[in-house]
Design an enzyme around this catalytic site. Sequence first.
Site, PDB file in Angstrom:
ATOM      1  N   TYR A 294      58.633  52.540  53.745  1.00 47.32           N
ATOM      2  CA  TYR A 294      60.046  52.285  53.490  1.00 47.32           C
ATOM      3  C   TYR A 294      60.382  52.325  52.004  1.00 47.32           C
ATOM      4  O   TYR A 294      61.538  52.500  51.626  1.00 47.32           O
ATOM      5  CB  TYR A 294      60.468  50.936  54.071  1.00 47.32           C
ATOM      6  CG  TYR A 294      60.419  50.861  55.582  1.00 47.32           C
ATOM      7  CD1 TYR A 294      60.123  51.976  56.355  1.00 47.32           C
ATOM      8  CD2 TYR A 294      60.661  49.666  56.246  1.00 47.32           C
ATOM      9  CE1 TYR A 294      60.065  51.906  57.728  1.00 47.32           C
ATOM     10  CE2 TYR A 294      60.619  49.584  57.626  1.00 47.32           C
ATOM     11  CZ  TYR A 294      60.325  50.704  58.360  1.00 47.32           C
ATOM     12  OH  TYR A 294      60.278  50.629  59.732  1.00 47.32           O
TER      13      TYR A 294
ATOM     14  N   LYS B  17      45.766  50.721  61.187  1.00 45.43           N
ATOM     15  CA  LYS B  17      45.378  51.978  61.825  1.00 45.43           C
ATOM     16  C   LYS B  17      44.216  52.565  61.031  1.00 45.43           C
ATOM     17  O   LYS B  17      44.240  53.689  60.529  1.00 45.43           O
ATOM     18  CB  LYS B  17      46.572  52.940  61.867  1.00 45.43           C
ATOM     19  CG  LYS B  17      46.344  54.180  62.730  1.00 45.43           C
ATOM     20  CD  LYS B  17      46.123  53.839  64.201  1.00 45.43           C
ATOM     21  CE  LYS B  17      46.020  55.134  65.020  1.00 45.43           C
ATOM     22  NZ  LYS B  17      45.588  54.865  66.423  1.00 45.43           N
TER      23      LYS B  17
ATOM     24  N   ASP C 223      48.182  50.674  67.846  1.00 48.37           N
ATOM     25  CA  ASP C 223      48.520  51.125  69.198  1.00 48.37           C
ATOM     26  C   ASP C 223      47.986  50.152  70.243  1.00 48.37           C
ATOM     27  O   ASP C 223      48.663  49.855  71.241  1.00 48.37           O
ATOM     28  CB  ASP C 223      48.007  52.544  69.450  1.00 48.37           C
ATOM     29  CG  ASP C 223      46.589  52.779  68.941  1.00 48.37           C
ATOM     30  OD1 ASP C 223      46.088  51.971  68.141  1.00 48.37           O
ATOM     31  OD2 ASP C 223      45.981  53.786  69.349  1.00 48.37           O
TER      32      ASP C 223
ATOM     33  N   ASP D 235      57.731  46.035  61.450  1.00 49.98           N
ATOM     34  CA  ASP D 235      59.100  46.260  61.904  1.00 49.98           C
ATOM     35  C   ASP D 235      59.118  46.547  63.398  1.00 49.98           C
ATOM     36  O   ASP D 235      59.911  45.977  64.161  1.00 49.98           O
ATOM     37  CB  ASP D 235      59.688  47.434  61.113  1.00 49.98           C
ATOM     38  CG  ASP D 235      61.189  47.596  61.303  1.00 49.98           C
ATOM     39  OD1 ASP D 235      61.824  46.740  61.957  1.00 49.98           O
ATOM     40  OD2 ASP D 235      61.737  48.585  60.779  1.00 49.98           O
TER      41      ASP D 235
ATOM     42  N   ASP E 230      59.854  43.524  66.777  1.00 55.09           N
ATOM     43  CA  ASP E 230      60.896  43.703  67.781  1.00 55.09           C
ATOM     44  C   ASP E 230      60.301  43.709  69.185  1.00 55.09           C
ATOM     45  O   ASP E 230      60.897  43.170  70.131  1.00 55.09           O
ATOM     46  CB  ASP E 230      61.651  45.008  67.536  1.00 55.09           C
ATOM     47  CG  ASP E 230      62.771  44.844  66.517  1.00 55.09           C
ATOM     48  OD1 ASP E 230      62.925  43.735  65.973  1.00 55.09           O
ATOM     49  OD2 ASP E 230      63.490  45.831  66.259  1.00 55.09           O
TER      50      ASP E 230
END
Length: 369
Positions: A144, A201, A234, A258, A262
């Site tokens: 970001y 990851k 994942d 992020d 959620d």
Amino acid sequence: MKKTYKICCLPGDGIGPEIIAEGKKVLAAVGKRYGVDFKCEDALIGGAAIDACGDPLPEETLAAARASDAVLLASVGGPKWDSTDPAAPRPEQGLLRIRKELGLYTNLRPVQIFAALADASTLRPEVIDGVDMMIVRELTGGLYFGKRERFYDEPGAGTAGAPGQRAYDTLEYREYEIERIARQAFEAARKRRGKVSSVDKANVLETSRMWREIVHRIGAAEYPDVELEDVLVDNAAMQLISRPADFDVVVTENMFGDILSDEAAQITGSLGMLASASLGDGVALYEPSHGSAPDIAGQGIANPLAQILSVEMMLRYSFNMGEAADAVRVAVTAVLDEGWRTRDIADAATPVDRILGTAAMGDEVAKRI
């Protein structure tokens, strides 16, 4: 003499002005009970700021935030300001910039089940029983904030070798950024159940391999009493659905956080119930986890409880008013246990006379403090 706190309030867009009014209402009730004066001053951010002056974060707003004891944000964004033009100002840029300018590198998002709303979750009751986790998200690094660029008429970037578009975003982290967010997570775990799940990851990304190495070093050297596990992102997305109650503190980088926060929020059945705190080394910012909901803006039906629970977090983390924060949490729980609902958290069994509008829900919470 009364203790006085100055709060920079950022109503923003959509339902923002409606729900932040209820946050102020609860603050007034807290102030009356505990003999504290909360001085709330509004400032522009997001789409409202773009409309007023063409800038999603005006310098006046940033100065007001820096001069405050805490910042209370409602929401930003909406289809009015959506654009694929990279040069067009976007409401979210105001949110990203204020986080960066205030040095807010840690986002805390508690995910807990309110017993009265357990049936709202799409997961089975036995799966969500006991869910109580804290998502710790790094907030000022990663994709970001990395260098980005888009190229037009790039040779060979189109179909069949024709000219076309090419774009890139840079995922970058520095050692100190990972060290400080790791410490935040380990400290949080020490006050909870003593377990940190670090999400990365590392099987693909070099930044994740560095992330894992540094988190392990901090854990072994400074927090040997805290259990640490590594979870690939994942797999974490799957495990949050299959065994959410097993997580205590989840720490991860900006974009992963992020997305996963959620997902974790939806376990509770409603984003309208979840608050968050963005912390750094100075002024902190508090906001609900949901968006601006422009489709219901101005109708007086928005759920203000996440905004009110953001006030709870502000009392706890910025003002060290733990007793007052507990009082807000108890008041919200009591309102829900008594069957009061806004439309988004009502179900078919909710009596019509128990469905409240935004202001009425704020009233119910405030009068119990």
